[in-house]
Design a protein around this motif. Sequence first.
Motif, PDB file in Angstrom:
ATOM      1  N   CYS A  64       7.420   9.599   0.022  1.00 25.47           N
ATOM      2  CA  CYS A  64       8.567   8.742   0.351  1.00 25.47           C
ATOM      3  C   CYS A  64       8.715   8.579   1.863  1.00 25.47           C
ATOM      4  O   CYS A  64       8.518   9.530   2.612  1.00 25.47           O
ATOM      5  N   TYR A  66      11.553   7.722   3.160  1.00 24.12           N
ATOM      6  CA  TYR A  66      12.955   8.006   3.465  1.00 24.12           C
ATOM      7  C   TYR A  66      13.240   9.512   3.400  1.00 24.12           C
ATOM      8  O   TYR A  66      12.451  10.284   2.857  1.00 24.12           O
ATOM      9  N   CYS A  68      16.423  11.125   2.251  1.00 25.26           N
ATOM     10  CA  CYS A  68      17.764  11.330   1.679  1.00 25.26           C
ATOM     11  C   CYS A  68      17.996  12.840   1.539  1.00 25.26           C
ATOM     12  O   CYS A  68      17.179  13.548   0.932  1.00 25.26           O
ATOM     13  N   CYS A  71      17.569  14.881  -1.842  1.00 25.07           N
ATOM     14  CA  CYS A  71      16.435  14.585  -2.728  1.00 25.07           C
ATOM     15  C   CYS A  71      15.247  15.520  -2.502  1.00 25.07           C
ATOM     16  O   CYS A  71      14.826  15.749  -1.371  1.00 25.07           O
ATOM     17  N   SER A 110       9.326   6.877  -5.788  1.00 28.34           N
ATOM     18  CA  SER A 110       9.821   7.014  -4.418  1.00 28.34           C
ATOM     19  C   SER A 110       9.332   5.775  -3.665  1.00 28.34           C
ATOM     20  O   SER A 110       8.582   4.972  -4.213  1.00 28.34           O
ATOM     21  N   LYS A 181      19.453   3.923   3.440  1.00 26.59           N
ATOM     22  CA  LYS A 181      19.852   2.987   2.385  1.00 26.59           C
ATOM     23  C   LYS A 181      21.183   2.339   2.740  1.00 26.59           C
ATOM     24  O   LYS A 181      22.023   2.969   3.385  1.00 26.59           O
TER      25      LYS A 181
HETATM   26  S1  SF4 Z   1      16.294   9.376  -3.124  1.00 27.08           S
HETATM   27 FE1  SF4 Z   1      14.580   7.959  -3.363  1.00 27.08          FE
HETATM   28  S2  SF4 Z   1      14.426   6.957  -1.378  1.00 27.08           S
HETATM   29 FE2  SF4 Z   1      15.662   8.798  -1.040  1.00 27.08          FE
HETATM   30  S3  SF4 Z   1      14.170  10.366  -0.414  1.00 27.08           S
HETATM   31 FE3  SF4 Z   1      14.405  10.515  -2.627  1.00 27.08          FE
HETATM   32  S4  SF4 Z   1      12.789   9.284  -3.479  1.00 27.08           S
HETATM   33 FE4  SF4 Z   1      13.008   8.704  -1.322  1.00 27.08          FE
END
Ligand code: SF4
Length: 451
Positions: A64, A66, A68, A71, A110, A181
């Motif tokens: 990924c 990102y 977050c 996560c 992801s 996001k």
């Molecule tokens: S929630 Fe989705 S976008 Fe955010 S780190 Fe996890 S996998 Fe990546």
Amino acid sequence: MDINEKLRILSGAAKYDVSCSSSGSSRSSKKGDLGSVASGGICHSFTPDGRCISLLKILLTNYCIYDCAYCINRKSNDIERAAFTADEVVNLTMNFYRRNYIEGLFLSSSVFNTPNATMETLTRVVEKLRTEHGFKGYIHLKAIPGADEALIKKAGTFADRMSVNLELPSSQSLKLLAPDKTKENIFQPMKLIKNGIQISKSENKVFKRAPLFVPGGQSTQLIVGATKESDLNILNLSEGLYQKYSLKRVYYSAYVPVNTGQNLPELKNPPTLREHRLYQGDWLLRVYGFKAEELLNDKNPNFDINFDPKTFWALNNIHLFPVEINRAPYETLIRIPGIGVRGAQKILSARKISSLDFQDLKKLGVVLKRAQYFITCKGKYFGSVPLDEEKVKTALTPRFDLNILDNQGEQLNFFDKIDKKLLLPDNYDLNNASSKILLLNDRPSSLTGEL
Ligand code: SF4
């Protein structure tokens, strides 16, 4: 990397998406036995007519871009990573389907490289399945926020259901825990899918062969307990999503503390009972015609974990009770704690023949454990304590504090064998997280029965 390794990693990574619940069981067979169960990847979901179907539930990749905070797959985590190619997902799905392991595919991902690159590969998978392999099984596909409209529209012509995960209940929380996001990025594909469904439905009324678009509707997921929003904030948001984007379902996922960080709450266990109360509250919105602001308000912004939401509402509105069973309309009957849709229908049919007393309700199979405090039959009250908010509350309070289950309680494990290496940091207690399903099945009787 071997395909089995990829399957192990990417089916494990998909378990945090609660749109389907994982079977988690593992049982091998030897010669002469019939069947086997593999924990990796197969989970169950439910069709609108109540059938339980098995789905291959995987991520396309857990790489990924990102970060977050909540996560497990965030880019800053040092975890095993893998990525399927489109052909690998197609082959797995077809092979599993032919062997009758699954009836469909739940494919999420992801965000690798860019949202468009991710969405493009997801779309290629479903396109190949439908057009090259004639696959007619169920497909639930994630839409990636930030991806081009054209890609999402194309994917929608192949998928049965799509979902865009909102994850956090407010813009402030997104900024705090998922700064890559934005609310707009998430709502834009939701709006696109909603419009596509509407257009497809109206075209189908005129042309029988008009192409379908996401015929199973769309859903989303909200994480509960990672940020400060109250149950009122969350249910208000869900109500708005049902109205504005015609969602089929909002799924609630108790925050599982897999990471640490200064903006994350310090929770020992996921708040599963709170999640359960939100599901019950959501059911009251969708099936019983309640409004979020009737169930909760500024004075009571959170459900009391000790009572189901309808009992909680009734206790806070005790002046509306008792309700006379022989006169109340259907809309009032279904608001009585313990009397559900079927109970109310039985009462309506039976009282056409004669007026009902308490014994008649028992014979009809109406559950009176809670209802007794909120009804009269032929003008007579049958509650074991007088109709007074505090007295009824005491009578209905479980014998032990349910908060204990959420905060300290030792939960039994559903399964004997769980792959503890699965993607989790050393200090993470997998037993507690995976027993969420058990908690709901094994909960005290005060949590069961009709709302
Ligand atoms: S929630 Fe989705 S976008 Fe955010 S780190 Fe996890 S996998 Fe990546």
